[in-house]
Design an enzyme around this catalytic site. Structure first.
Site, PDB file in Angstrom:
ATOM      1  N   THR A  80       0.902  -1.151   0.000  1.00 16.57           N
ATOM      2  CA  THR A  80       0.000   0.000   0.000  1.00 16.57           C
ATOM      3  C   THR A  80       0.936   1.193   0.000  1.00 16.57           C
ATOM      4  O   THR A  80       2.100   1.050   0.363  1.00 16.57           O
ATOM      5  CB  THR A  80      -0.844   0.027   1.305  1.00 16.57           C
ATOM      6  N   ARG A  82     -13.698  -7.750  -3.361  1.00 18.27           N
ATOM      7  CA  ARG A  82     -13.133  -7.529  -2.017  1.00 18.27           C
ATOM      8  C   ARG A  82     -12.812  -6.036  -1.854  1.00 18.27           C
ATOM      9  O   ARG A  82     -12.295  -5.396  -2.764  1.00 18.27           O
ATOM     10  CB  ARG A  82     -11.866  -8.371  -1.880  1.00 18.27           C
TER      11      ARG A  82
HETATM   12  N1  GLY Z   1      -4.013  -2.633   3.048  1.00 15.39           N
HETATM   13  C1  GLY Z   1      -4.310  -2.921   1.713  1.00 15.39           C
HETATM   14  C2  GLY Z   1      -5.269  -3.993   1.523  1.00 15.39           C
HETATM   15  O1  GLY Z   1      -5.350  -4.938   2.301  1.00 15.39           O
HETATM   16  O2  GLY Z   1      -5.995  -3.928   0.578  1.00 15.39           O
END
Ligand code: GLY
Length: 317
Positions: free
Chosen positions: A180, A208
């Site tokens: 990220t 998701r």
């Molecule tokens: N922290 C990024 C994700 O799990 O999508």
């Protein structure tokens, strides 16, 4: 006349398993320090925290080693879907896009949505916005990420997520990673902003939703701002970013808020990291994962968290 505040900045390029080899660490250090330098110069010149955060996120999204924008990981069906959010502490307003495709800088959409009445758009709505704004079509796919996905397909998707940093020598690692990018800034007017962007976990189910486009993963008020990285589900379960920020709003120091929140996350066996700063100029970071790829400018020098011991750890300056 308002007193000018010393600007502060912290950025991250993900958290995860150990970076293999010094070459990997040095390259990541150089990339992060360069971005800190450029964005901190903007803050010194009077840029708002919000615009500095957007610029920092753009630069990190454009760097193909990190899992956001160019170089985003592929989902289980071989498609890239990116999520990004921006929160301006001055107005306490959150905006973001969830699972958007074919754009270079998802953070730009989050920035546009700051002034919209509907401030968080998901896949179809985000695609409509891209069309309305006439954002040029962009392919964020890199060869390294494609090879990573092809390898996983051959292995029948045994790994639950993709590598944190896309480098040939690191992509060979069997260790999972959590990529990220994020930026938190304090400007000369004392305003705080936070931005976070991601390609997701990699190899995940279609639909998701990442923490990166939720307040759980990115949050700011007039008191403090936080950007998270790590396994989105763990960050959501901890509600990590607001947990730290609200503790600061309620009077806890940023150092204590980070320590307490990360201790709790560690006890719950979460796999994550966070960067933060407050309106008084404190800079903090914390992780339960092996590494946190963060760098900061404290007003006099650039520092980073690239070579810390593994396990739960926090720091504050
Ligand atoms: N922290 C990024 C994700 O799990 O999508």
């Amino acid at each position: 006349m308002t007193t000018q505040v010393q600007p502060k900045l912290i950025i991250h390029g993900g958290a995860g398993s150990s970076l293999q080899g010094k070459g990997g660490v040095e390259k990541v250090r150089q990339l992060l320090h360069q971005i800190v330098e450029e964005v901190y110069t903007m803050l010194l010149a009077g840029a708002s925290a919000k615009s500095a955060v957007v610029r920092g996120c753009q630069l990190l999204e454009d760097e193909s080693r990190f899992n956001a924008g160019t170089g985003s990981v592929l989902q289980s069906d071989g498609q890239i879907r990116m999520s990004a959010s921006l929160m301006d502490g001055a107005t306490q307003s959150f905006s973001g896009v969830i699972n958007v495709s074919r754009v270079k800088n998802p953070i730009d959409l989050a920035q546009f949505l700051q002034d919209a009445s509907d401030r968080v758009l998901s896949d179809y709505g985000a695609a409509e916005l891209v069309r309305e704004l006439k954002v040029p079509c962009y392919d964020a796919l890199t060869d390294t990420r494609l090879q990573e996905w092809i390898q996983e397909r051959q292995d029948n998707f045994q790994r639950t997520m993709a590598g944190v940093v896309a480098e040939p020598e690191l992509a060979e690692s069997s260790n999972a990673g959590r990529g990220t990018i994020g930026v938190v800034a304090l400007d000369t007017n004392g305003n705080v902003a936070a931005g976070t962007s991601t390609g997701g976990k990699g190899f995940e189910r279609i639909g998701r939703v990442s923490d990166s486009a939720m307040p759980a993963g990115n949050y700011a008020t007039s008191h403090a701002g936080v950007s998270c990285t790590g396994i989105g589900e763990d960050i959501i379960d901890e509600c990590l970013a607001p947990r730290i920020v609200i503790r600061v709003s309620d009077g806890m120091s940023l150092k204590e808020a980070m320590e307490k929140s990360l201790r709790e996350a560690g006890e719950s066996k979460r796999d994550l990291g966070a960067i933060a700063l407050d309106s008084k100029g404190a800079i903090a970071w914390g992780k339960t994962s092996d590494v946190l790829l963060a760098a900061f400018h404290d007003g006099s020098k650039i520092g980073d968290t690239l070579e810390l011991p593994g396990g739960t750890l926090t720091g504050c300056i």
